[in-house]
Structures are given as C-alpha cells and as structure tokens.
Write a protein that holds these residues in place. Sequence first.
Motif, PDB file in Angstrom:
ATOM      1  N   LYS A  27      96.203 -79.824  65.970  1.00 27.05           N
ATOM      2  CA  LYS A  27      95.624 -79.916  64.621  1.00 27.05           C
ATOM      3  C   LYS A  27      94.737 -78.715  64.330  1.00 27.05           C
ATOM      4  O   LYS A  27      94.808 -78.120  63.242  1.00 27.05           O
ATOM      5  CB  LYS A  27      94.836 -81.211  64.460  1.00 27.05           C
ATOM      6  CG  LYS A  27      95.700 -82.465  64.443  1.00 27.05           C
ATOM      7  CD  LYS A  27      94.880 -83.707  64.159  1.00 27.05           C
ATOM      8  CE  LYS A  27      95.755 -84.946  64.072  1.00 27.05           C
ATOM      9  NZ  LYS A  27      94.951 -86.164  63.784  1.00 27.05           N
ATOM     10  N   ARG A  28      93.886 -78.340  65.289  1.00 30.15           N
ATOM     11  CA  ARG A  28      93.011 -77.183  65.065  1.00 30.15           C
ATOM     12  C   ARG A  28      93.817 -75.887  65.006  1.00 30.15           C
ATOM     13  O   ARG A  28      93.502 -74.989  64.219  1.00 30.15           O
ATOM     14  CB  ARG A  28      91.960 -77.112  66.166  1.00 30.15           C
ATOM     15  CG  ARG A  28      90.993 -78.291  66.182  1.00 30.15           C
ATOM     16  CD  ARG A  28      89.857 -78.047  67.139  1.00 30.15           C
ATOM     17  NE  ARG A  28      89.041 -76.927  66.721  1.00 30.15           N
ATOM     18  CZ  ARG A  28      87.997 -76.460  67.416  1.00 30.15           C
ATOM     19  NH1 ARG A  28      87.682 -77.026  68.573  1.00 30.15           N
ATOM     20  NH2 ARG A  28      87.313 -75.436  66.971  1.00 30.15           N
ATOM     21  N   VAL A  29      94.856 -75.787  65.817  1.00 27.91           N
ATOM     22  CA  VAL A  29      95.701 -74.591  65.773  1.00 27.91           C
ATOM     23  C   VAL A  29      96.425 -74.506  64.439  1.00 27.91           C
ATOM     24  O   VAL A  29      96.521 -73.436  63.821  1.00 27.91           O
ATOM     25  CB  VAL A  29      96.688 -74.596  66.950  1.00 27.91           C
ATOM     26  CG1 VAL A  29      97.717 -73.486  66.794  1.00 27.91           C
ATOM     27  CG2 VAL A  29      95.947 -74.427  68.268  1.00 27.91           C
ATOM     28  N   LYS A  77     102.911 -75.502  68.691  1.00 29.65           N
ATOM     29  CA  LYS A  77     102.990 -76.077  70.032  1.00 29.65           C
ATOM     30  C   LYS A  77     102.812 -75.006  71.101  1.00 29.65           C
ATOM     31  O   LYS A  77     102.177 -75.251  72.140  1.00 29.65           O
ATOM     32  CB  LYS A  77     104.332 -76.794  70.203  1.00 29.65           C
ATOM     33  CG  LYS A  77     104.495 -78.021  69.299  1.00 29.65           C
ATOM     34  CD  LYS A  77     105.789 -78.746  69.599  1.00 29.65           C
ATOM     35  CE  LYS A  77     105.929 -79.986  68.726  1.00 29.65           C
ATOM     36  NZ  LYS A  77     104.859 -80.974  68.994  1.00 29.65           N
ATOM     37  N   ALA A  78     103.362 -73.806  70.873  1.00 33.42           N
ATOM     38  CA  ALA A  78     103.230 -72.741  71.874  1.00 33.42           C
ATOM     39  C   ALA A  78     101.782 -72.294  72.014  1.00 33.42           C
ATOM     40  O   ALA A  78     101.284 -72.070  73.125  1.00 33.42           O
ATOM     41  CB  ALA A  78     104.125 -71.562  71.493  1.00 33.42           C
ATOM     42  N   LEU A  79     101.064 -72.148  70.868  1.00 32.77           N
ATOM     43  CA  LEU A  79      99.655 -71.745  70.954  1.00 32.77           C
ATOM     44  C   LEU A  79      98.789 -72.859  71.525  1.00 32.77           C
ATOM     45  O   LEU A  79      97.825 -72.595  72.246  1.00 32.77           O
ATOM     46  CB  LEU A  79      99.161 -71.350  69.560  1.00 32.77           C
ATOM     47  CG  LEU A  79      99.727 -70.042  68.991  1.00 32.77           C
ATOM     48  CD1 LEU A  79      99.244 -69.832  67.569  1.00 32.77           C
ATOM     49  CD2 LEU A  79      99.314 -68.860  69.856  1.00 32.77           C
ATOM     50  N   ALA A  80      99.094 -74.128  71.186  1.00 32.59           N
ATOM     51  CA  ALA A  80      98.317 -75.233  71.756  1.00 32.59           C
ATOM     52  C   ALA A  80      98.499 -75.307  73.262  1.00 32.59           C
ATOM     53  O   ALA A  80      97.577 -75.725  73.984  1.00 32.59           O
ATOM     54  CB  ALA A  80      98.731 -76.552  71.100  1.00 32.59           C
ATOM     55  N   ALA A  81      99.675 -74.903  73.771  1.00 31.84           N
ATOM     56  CA  ALA A  81      99.876 -74.892  75.218  1.00 31.84           C
ATOM     57  C   ALA A  81      99.109 -73.757  75.891  1.00 31.84           C
ATOM     58  O   ALA A  81      98.719 -73.871  77.060  1.00 31.84           O
ATOM     59  CB  ALA A  81     101.374 -74.772  75.537  1.00 31.84           C
ATOM     60  N   ARG A  82      98.848 -72.660  75.165  1.00 33.39           N
ATOM     61  CA  ARG A  82      98.109 -71.532  75.737  1.00 33.39           C
ATOM     62  C   ARG A  82      96.599 -71.694  75.590  1.00 33.39           C
ATOM     63  O   ARG A  82      95.843 -71.112  76.374  1.00 33.39           O
ATOM     64  CB  ARG A  82      98.530 -70.229  75.054  1.00 33.39           C
ATOM     65  CG  ARG A  82      99.954 -69.791  75.354  1.00 33.39           C
ATOM     66  CD  ARG A  82     100.327 -68.590  74.507  1.00 33.39           C
ATOM     67  NE  ARG A  82     101.642 -68.069  74.833  1.00 33.39           N
ATOM     68  CZ  ARG A  82     101.884 -67.128  75.719  1.00 33.39           C
ATOM     69  NH1 ARG A  82     100.881 -66.580  76.378  1.00 33.39           N
ATOM     70  NH2 ARG A  82     103.111 -66.709  75.948  1.00 33.39           N
ATOM     71  N   CYS A  83      96.145 -72.403  74.560  1.00 34.40           N
ATOM     72  CA  CYS A  83      94.716 -72.503  74.259  1.00 34.40           C
ATOM     73  C   CYS A  83      94.213 -73.915  74.566  1.00 34.40           C
ATOM     74  O   CYS A  83      94.993 -74.850  74.785  1.00 34.40           O
ATOM     75  CB  CYS A  83      94.447 -72.155  72.794  1.00 34.40           C
ATOM     76  SG  CYS A  83      95.176 -70.588  72.263  1.00 34.40           S
ATOM     77  N   ARG A  84      92.901 -74.074  74.520  1.00 34.21           N
ATOM     78  CA  ARG A  84      92.297 -75.379  74.735  1.00 34.21           C
ATOM     79  C   ARG A  84      92.250 -76.217  73.457  1.00 34.21           C
ATOM     80  O   ARG A  84      92.048 -77.426  73.524  1.00 34.21           O
ATOM     81  CB  ARG A  84      90.868 -75.222  75.282  1.00 34.21           C
ATOM     82  CG  ARG A  84      90.796 -74.622  76.680  1.00 34.21           C
ATOM     83  CD  ARG A  84      89.376 -74.648  77.203  1.00 34.21           C
ATOM     84  NE  ARG A  84      89.297 -74.120  78.558  1.00 34.21           N
ATOM     85  CZ  ARG A  84      88.173 -74.060  79.266  1.00 34.21           C
ATOM     86  NH1 ARG A  84      87.021 -74.483  78.737  1.00 34.21           N
ATOM     87  NH2 ARG A  84      88.185 -73.557  80.488  1.00 34.21           N
ATOM     88  N   GLU A  85      92.402 -75.558  72.306  1.00 35.04           N
ATOM     89  CA  GLU A  85      92.398 -76.292  71.055  1.00 35.04           C
ATOM     90  C   GLU A  85      93.666 -77.125  70.921  1.00 35.04           C
ATOM     91  O   GLU A  85      94.731 -76.739  71.417  1.00 35.04           O
ATOM     92  CB  GLU A  85      92.297 -75.336  69.858  1.00 35.04           C
ATOM     93  CG  GLU A  85      90.931 -74.713  69.658  1.00 35.04           C
ATOM     94  CD  GLU A  85      90.632 -73.617  70.637  1.00 35.04           C
ATOM     95  OE1 GLU A  85      89.472 -73.175  70.710  1.00 35.04           O
ATOM     96  OE2 GLU A  85      91.572 -73.200  71.342  1.00 35.04           O
TER      97      GLU A  85
END
Length: 371
Positions: free
Chosen positions: A83-85, A72-80
């Motif tokens: 699921k892709r993260v 969830k933290a990386l999905a909030a930082r990235c556009r992916e």
Amino acid sequence: MDTQQNTALTRALAEVPGPLPTSGVIHIAIPHTDRFTVVGNHLAQHPDLSCTAVGIAVRIQSLPQGVEVGIKALAARCREGEKRVAAALRELEAFGYLQRVRNRLPSGRVITRTIFCNQPTALLRPRRPAAPQHPAAAPAPRPAPAQTPDDVPTPAPAPAPAQAQVPMSAPAPAPAPAPTSAPGPDMSAPPPVPPPPLVAAPPAPLFVPLVPPPTAPKPPPAPLPRPDALTPELDRAATALLSDLRRHAPQFMLSETEVRQLVPGVAAWLERAARPDAVRRILTTDLPHPLRHPAKLLKHRLTALLPPPLPGSHDLAAPARPRVTVTPFQNCDDCDRAFRSPTPGHCRDCREHRTHHTNREHPSEATRTAA
C-alpha cells in the motif's frame, strides 16, 4: 578510560574545511569511487513529495535498466508494504518522475512499461546535442595528403558585386558619368545598441496538485448561526440546554462565558423547531478522545449540522397543474370528415371548395370583396 573514542571520526571532522557550525548537521563528504547514484536536490528536497516517495524514487534510480519496479517487486525489496509503495508510485507519477505506459505486443498481449525520468522539468526545455564525454574517444582527424606544387589550387578571383554582373549576351552598357564621392559613415555617431536578450519564460509545471499544501491559508470559519429574534424564552431554553450538557457528558464542563457565546447557536436550532433532546443527542454523540476543546466542538457542530427551517403548509401543497384547453372534434356538415373546431361547421377543404364555387358563380361579389 573505558570510553571508546572514534579516532577516525575525529580525524574526519578535523579535515572538514572551514569552521564547524554550532548547531545543525555536519557533513563529512567522502567522494564515491564506485556504486553510487547522482540524485538531484529537486527530488531529495521536493516540498510536496513524501519521504517514502523520495526513497522509492532513489531506489528505482539506482537500479539498472530492465529490473522489475512494480508494486510487488519493490515491496519485496523494501520494508514498506504494498500500500505504501503504491501510494509512493502514484505521487511520483503525479509529479512526472514516473510514467506507466500500456503497450500491445504483436502477439496481442498487453504489457505495462515503466519509465522513470530523473529530471522531469528538463523535458520541457529543448535539449542540446550531447558532447563527447572523453576527448580521447573522439576520432582523430585524418592527416591531409601531401600536395605537390602542381596540385596546389590557385586562389579564385573575388566575385564582382551584384550590380556589376552583366550577362554575356547583353550589349555593353553606355559609360555612365563618374559618380560623386559618397559621404562616408559618420564616425561620431554612437554605435547602435543591441536589443536586450530575450528571457525565456519558465517552463510550466508538469502537475498542479488539486489538494492545497498544509501551509496554504485556510478560509475563515463559518459564523455561528443566530435566530431571527432572540426572545427571552429562547435565551432561557438555550442557556438551560448548554448548562445541562455536563450531566449527560462530563467532558462539556463549560464556563459561563462559553455558554453565553454558544446561546445564539442553540437558539437558532430551537427556533427551527428542533427538540431539545435531539439537539442534546447531536451535540454529545460520537465525541473524539481526548476532547481538548469542548466549546470549539460545540460551535462546529452547531454551525455545520444546522437543520433547515420547517416548511409551511403552502410549501408542502402539491403544485397546481396547468390547465390545457383541448379543442373538441366536429364532423363536417358536407363530407362528414372529423376536424377540430370549437363550433360545428365545415372542414377546411369544404370551406375552400365553397369559396371557389361562390367566386365562379358571382365574380362581382368576389371583386367587391377583394376591393
């Protein structure tokens, strides 16, 4: 005159050393002075990692320690999306770049710690102690105190060879005869050749993928099924079925050569008592769009979906159960005890008692029987 010229880019291209390539990428390498992260080519050019996984790895490597790098933290930082993260994190975990460990705190709470290694293959090799980064940071050697002439230590005498060391309590040995001069080393002999250095074996990979890469050689396709005997009736029925497919599915406009190649496969289905309408329905249902190679699709379905032959009447018959012979119960004539025996008589105890009683009354008969 209204076309804007990028003079900075032109000046940077002029400063690139060497001739510029005629095709491909041209690198303008400007040294970083702040806010940069060193990424190895083993990650940037990994042949089995997706570009999403490489980008997520670079993003994690650029973050300081202690920052949350969950899904969830990386999905909030990235556009992916999540699921892709999550898929990228699984790839990095499979190749050893990422490791998630579950730890239990003294309070009993279980947390997940994320560990990222920028070079997982280096963990398999023995690590050398790190040298100081800056020579100026190393502690300066302390100056030795000035020594007076009285403090200067006198050099210790050289120790005698081990053969000449004799305990003080032992008597002095008798004088030995003067040894003859030993021959000196042969200077003409070539010096010994040192053994070749041992070459360390390459470290084993951290992860061996179970799915073969796209460039791996593919197994040969299965051959088209054929009937046991291609009779004229089977050949005629299979040819008619293939030629009639275009009435039910216009995509199957087969040539005469393709029909002749597929006839043995349809004949094998008809030989196994498959009805023509069932074969037609299986071959023409759920077609891909667009259908580029109808003959290849028919060959695949005729091979992969071939039904087994119908079983015979003897195959459907229930297997004969093995007959078990049960020894009946008999009642002993003396003690009326029940025992199993095919014929009536006496039980084992009564038979032993009768034999012992007979031997006591007629010992001569027992001796004759033993002889």
